[in-house]
Design an enzyme around this catalytic site. Structure first.
Site: not given
Length: 232
Positions: A88-90, A92, A94, A160-161, A175, A191
């Site tokens: 995916r993009g982005g 780190i 959790y 987060a995405m 998430a 992130c």
């Protein structure tokens, strides 16, 4: 255009197992799109929205920096956590118990072909859901996801995405921290963004535990409205 979205509640499921399942649905959709074009047919593609909770896991996006994971492999094992580099993009992030993870596997040809709009709609789904709990959340310029108190020293991320798309088919997603153990975020630079806090819905509401099923229903309602989808 097929605007039906099949919702699947996967419960608590291993990250790798769920990732493999996403890839399977993603490939089925891509293969059908390619076949439709090659054979000049118009068989409708399917859309899915997977809801899941994962055991403790850290995932690093394809453009992420591995040094944003602040613990060793042995320390991960001691914390019963796993780690994956994914597509995916982005950077780190959790995942763990008390977090609602949503994976839309959509053929955007059924909705709109605009990845920027797609991300904004995912964020808006969360923003509208949190508003029902009396929280004013918003976007942070240049930082994907959903935040509270943007532009202040108290800015903190609650959702987060990170997504992947090919031929307008999406996977991965968002998430939302609902009853998350925020201590696990101390093991990463979330992130890749330094000196920004992370929060959870139960913390913001001052509650020990928020009803996860209720939050999920609200997310689904707003997702359905924004995407003008038909939930099945």
């Amino acid at each position: 255009m097929n605007k039906k979205v099949e919702v699947q509640n996967l419960g608590i499921r291993d990250y790798k197992e769920t990732w493999d399942y996403q890839e399977e649905l993603f490939k089925q959709t891509l293969d059908l799109k390619i076949k439709n074009r090659r054979e000049e047919q118009d068989v409708p593609t399917k859309n899915y929205l997977l809801f899941v909770e994962h055991p403790h896991v850290y995932t690093l996006g394809k453009s992420g920096d591995a040094t944003n994971l602040l613990v060793s492999e042995d320390e991960l094992k001691a914390k019963n956590a796993s780690f994956y580099k994914i597509n995916r993009g982005g950077d780190i992030t959790y995942h763990g118990p008390g977090q609602i993870v949503g994976y839309p596997i959509l053929d955007l040809d059924n909705f709109f072909t605009d990845i920027h709009k797609y991300l904004r709609f995912l964020e808006e789904t969360v923003i509208l859901t949190l508003a029902e709990y009396g929280l004013k959340s918003e976007r942070s310029p240049g930082e994907t996801g959903v935040w509270l108190d943007v532009g202040t020293p108290f800015a903190r991320k609650i959702c987060a995405m990170g997504v992947r798309a090919s031929r307008w088919v999406t996977m991965h997603g968002f998430a939302l921290n609902v009853n998350a153990d925020l201590g696990y975020f101390d093991n990463i630079i979330p992130c890749g963004i330094k000196e920004k806090a992370v929060t959870s819905l139960n913390v913001e509401l001052g509650q020990k535990k928020v009803n996860m099923e209720e939050v999920q229903k609200k997310l689904l309602k707003h997702f359905e409205g924004l995407f003008q989808a038909v939930i099945i």
